[in-house]
Design a protein around this motif. Structure first.
Motif, PDB file in Angstrom:
ATOM      1  N   TYR A 146      -8.596   1.850  10.847  1.00 22.67           N
ATOM      2  CA  TYR A 146      -7.854   3.095  10.684  1.00 22.67           C
ATOM      3  C   TYR A 146      -7.237   3.160   9.290  1.00 22.67           C
ATOM      4  O   TYR A 146      -6.860   2.144   8.724  1.00 22.67           O
ATOM      5  CB  TYR A 146      -6.681   3.162  11.674  1.00 22.67           C
ATOM      6  CG  TYR A 146      -7.085   3.263  13.113  1.00 22.67           C
ATOM      7  CD1 TYR A 146      -7.408   4.484  13.682  1.00 22.67           C
ATOM      8  CD2 TYR A 146      -7.114   2.138  13.920  1.00 22.67           C
ATOM      9  CE1 TYR A 146      -7.760   4.589  15.017  1.00 22.67           C
ATOM     10  CE2 TYR A 146      -7.457   2.226  15.262  1.00 22.67           C
ATOM     11  CZ  TYR A 146      -7.780   3.452  15.801  1.00 22.67           C
ATOM     12  OH  TYR A 146      -8.123   3.534  17.119  1.00 22.67           O
ATOM     13  N   GLU A 147      -7.096   4.411   8.793  1.00 23.93           N
ATOM     14  CA  GLU A 147      -6.346   4.652   7.572  1.00 23.93           C
ATOM     15  C   GLU A 147      -5.201   5.596   7.902  1.00 23.93           C
ATOM     16  O   GLU A 147      -5.333   6.471   8.761  1.00 23.93           O
ATOM     17  CB  GLU A 147      -7.233   5.227   6.473  1.00 23.93           C
ATOM     18  CG  GLU A 147      -7.834   6.575   6.804  1.00 23.93           C
ATOM     19  CD  GLU A 147      -8.813   7.052   5.738  1.00 23.93           C
ATOM     20  OE1 GLU A 147      -8.903   6.433   4.670  1.00 23.93           O
ATOM     21  OE2 GLU A 147      -9.483   8.059   5.997  1.00 23.93           O
ATOM     22  N   TYR A 148      -4.092   5.408   7.210  1.00 19.19           N
ATOM     23  CA  TYR A 148      -2.908   6.231   7.435  1.00 19.19           C
ATOM     24  C   TYR A 148      -3.126   7.630   6.864  1.00 19.19           C
ATOM     25  O   TYR A 148      -3.616   7.770   5.747  1.00 19.19           O
ATOM     26  CB  TYR A 148      -1.686   5.581   6.780  1.00 19.19           C
ATOM     27  CG  TYR A 148      -0.437   6.395   6.910  1.00 19.19           C
ATOM     28  CD1 TYR A 148       0.192   6.513   8.148  1.00 19.19           C
ATOM     29  CD2 TYR A 148       0.098   7.071   5.831  1.00 19.19           C
ATOM     30  CE1 TYR A 148       1.342   7.262   8.281  1.00 19.19           C
ATOM     31  CE2 TYR A 148       1.252   7.830   5.955  1.00 19.19           C
ATOM     32  CZ  TYR A 148       1.868   7.923   7.181  1.00 19.19           C
ATOM     33  OH  TYR A 148       3.003   8.680   7.321  1.00 19.19           O
TER      34      TYR A 148
ATOM     35  N   THR B   4      -4.827  -6.281   8.493  1.00 18.02           N
ATOM     36  CA  THR B   4      -5.180  -5.351   7.418  1.00 18.02           C
ATOM     37  C   THR B   4      -6.453  -5.813   6.732  1.00 18.02           C
ATOM     38  O   THR B   4      -6.758  -7.007   6.685  1.00 18.02           O
ATOM     39  CB  THR B   4      -4.062  -5.240   6.363  1.00 18.02           C
ATOM     40  OG1 THR B   4      -3.726  -6.533   5.884  1.00 18.02           O
ATOM     41  CG2 THR B   4      -2.828  -4.570   6.936  1.00 18.02           C
TER      42      THR B   4
ATOM     43  N   CYS C 205     -11.731   4.992  10.255  1.00 21.77           N
ATOM     44  CA  CYS C 205     -12.359   4.902   8.941  1.00 21.77           C
ATOM     45  C   CYS C 205     -13.279   3.689   8.906  1.00 21.77           C
ATOM     46  O   CYS C 205     -13.332   2.894   9.845  1.00 21.77           O
ATOM     47  CB  CYS C 205     -11.297   4.789   7.844  1.00 21.77           C
ATOM     48  SG  CYS C 205     -10.358   3.252   7.835  1.00 21.77           S
TER      49      CYS C 205
ATOM     50  N   TYR D  90       0.807  -1.219   0.000  1.00 25.90           N
ATOM     51  CA  TYR D  90       0.000   0.000   0.000  1.00 25.90           C
ATOM     52  C   TYR D  90       0.841   1.271   0.000  1.00 25.90           C
ATOM     53  O   TYR D  90       0.305   2.369   0.077  1.00 25.90           O
ATOM     54  CB  TYR D  90      -0.975  -0.012   1.181  1.00 25.90           C
ATOM     55  CG  TYR D  90      -1.995  -1.127   1.041  1.00 25.90           C
ATOM     56  CD1 TYR D  90      -3.037  -1.030   0.124  1.00 25.90           C
ATOM     57  CD2 TYR D  90      -1.882  -2.291   1.786  1.00 25.90           C
ATOM     58  CE1 TYR D  90      -3.953  -2.059  -0.037  1.00 25.90           C
ATOM     59  CE2 TYR D  90      -2.796  -3.327   1.639  1.00 25.90           C
ATOM     60  CZ  TYR D  90      -3.824  -3.198   0.727  1.00 25.90           C
ATOM     61  OH  TYR D  90      -4.721  -4.217   0.577  1.00 25.90           O
TER      62      TYR D  90
ATOM     63  N   GLN E 107       2.814   2.703   2.165  1.00 22.43           N
ATOM     64  CA  GLN E 107       2.935   3.502   3.380  1.00 22.43           C
ATOM     65  C   GLN E 107       4.390   3.480   3.853  1.00 22.43           C
ATOM     66  O   GLN E 107       5.172   2.626   3.457  1.00 22.43           O
ATOM     67  CB  GLN E 107       2.019   2.949   4.478  1.00 22.43           C
ATOM     68  CG  GLN E 107       0.580   2.800   4.080  1.00 22.43           C
ATOM     69  CD  GLN E 107      -0.067   4.103   3.659  1.00 22.43           C
ATOM     70  OE1 GLN E 107       0.371   5.187   4.009  1.00 22.43           O
ATOM     71  NE2 GLN E 107      -1.127   4.010   2.873  1.00 22.43           N
TER      72      GLN E 107
ATOM     73  N   SER F 246     -11.853  -0.684   4.418  1.00 26.15           N
ATOM     74  CA  SER F 246     -11.516  -0.518   2.999  1.00 26.15           C
ATOM     75  C   SER F 246     -10.136  -1.143   2.789  1.00 26.15           C
ATOM     76  O   SER F 246      -9.367  -1.288   3.749  1.00 26.15           O
ATOM     77  CB  SER F 246     -11.517   0.955   2.609  1.00 26.15           C
ATOM     78  OG  SER F 246     -10.532   1.655   3.338  1.00 26.15           O
TER      79      SER F 246
ATOM     80  N   PHE G  65      -2.859   7.960  12.146  1.00 24.64           N
ATOM     81  CA  PHE G  65      -3.999   7.294  11.523  1.00 24.64           C
ATOM     82  C   PHE G  65      -5.283   7.989  11.948  1.00 24.64           C
ATOM     83  O   PHE G  65      -5.323   8.668  12.962  1.00 24.64           O
ATOM     84  CB  PHE G  65      -4.063   5.820  11.964  1.00 24.64           C
ATOM     85  CG  PHE G  65      -2.914   5.000  11.462  1.00 24.64           C
ATOM     86  CD1 PHE G  65      -3.052   4.201  10.335  1.00 24.64           C
ATOM     87  CD2 PHE G  65      -1.691   5.014  12.110  1.00 24.64           C
ATOM     88  CE1 PHE G  65      -2.000   3.436   9.873  1.00 24.64           C
ATOM     89  CE2 PHE G  65      -0.627   4.260  11.650  1.00 24.64           C
ATOM     90  CZ  PHE G  65      -0.776   3.476  10.534  1.00 24.64           C
TER      91      PHE G  65
ATOM     92  N   ALA H  25      -6.782  -0.617   4.990  1.00 23.74           N
ATOM     93  CA  ALA H  25      -7.053  -0.115   6.332  1.00 23.74           C
ATOM     94  C   ALA H  25      -6.459  -1.085   7.357  1.00 23.74           C
ATOM     95  O   ALA H  25      -6.358  -2.285   7.117  1.00 23.74           O
ATOM     96  CB  ALA H  25      -8.552   0.042   6.566  1.00 23.74           C
TER      97      ALA H  25
END
Length: 113
Positions: free
Chosen positions: A109-111, A72, A51, A18, A20, A54, A48, A57
């Motif tokens: 959570y999303e970054y 994840t 969220c 992803y 990150q 998705s 983060f 996440a």
């Protein structure tokens, strides 16, 4: 993906799949030390935001305020699933509902940097 603990696998997926940053390893924390895992979570959670599930996440499972497990969210065969691992079972894929049944509280959570 064998050989990782739950944070190691999550860290690897976020970075290599992803894009990150490569988050701190926390390799000095034993996976059974939930108090130190919770402290590590508190050190990075400000990067983060909460969220909905998705792809990419992070999903965190808590019991009584302590972080117990992390994984994840992945899109697999058109369905959102949870990829996580344990020392006993190795890598696993579970539905979101099955993962939620394992914990008192689950957060996604999303970054955001």
């Amino acid at each position: 993906m064998s050989g990782f603990d739950c944070w190691g696998q999550t860290r690897h997926r976020l970075h290599h799949y992803y894009g990150q940053p490569l988050f701190e390893s926390f390799g000095h924390i034993h996976p059974d030390d939930k108090s130190l895992l919770t402290e590590a979570y508190q050190q990075i959670v400000s990067s983060f935001r909460p969220c909905e599930p998705s792809p990419g996440a992070v999903v965190c499972g808590f019991k009584f305020g302590s972080l117990i497990h992390i994984g994840t969210v992945e899109l697999i065969d058109g369905k959102l699933e949870i990829l996580h691992t344990s020392r006993r079972k190795g890598p696993s894929i579970d539905s979101i509902d099955d993962f939620k049944r394992l914990f008192k509280e689950v957060k996604f959570y999303e970054y955001v940097g």
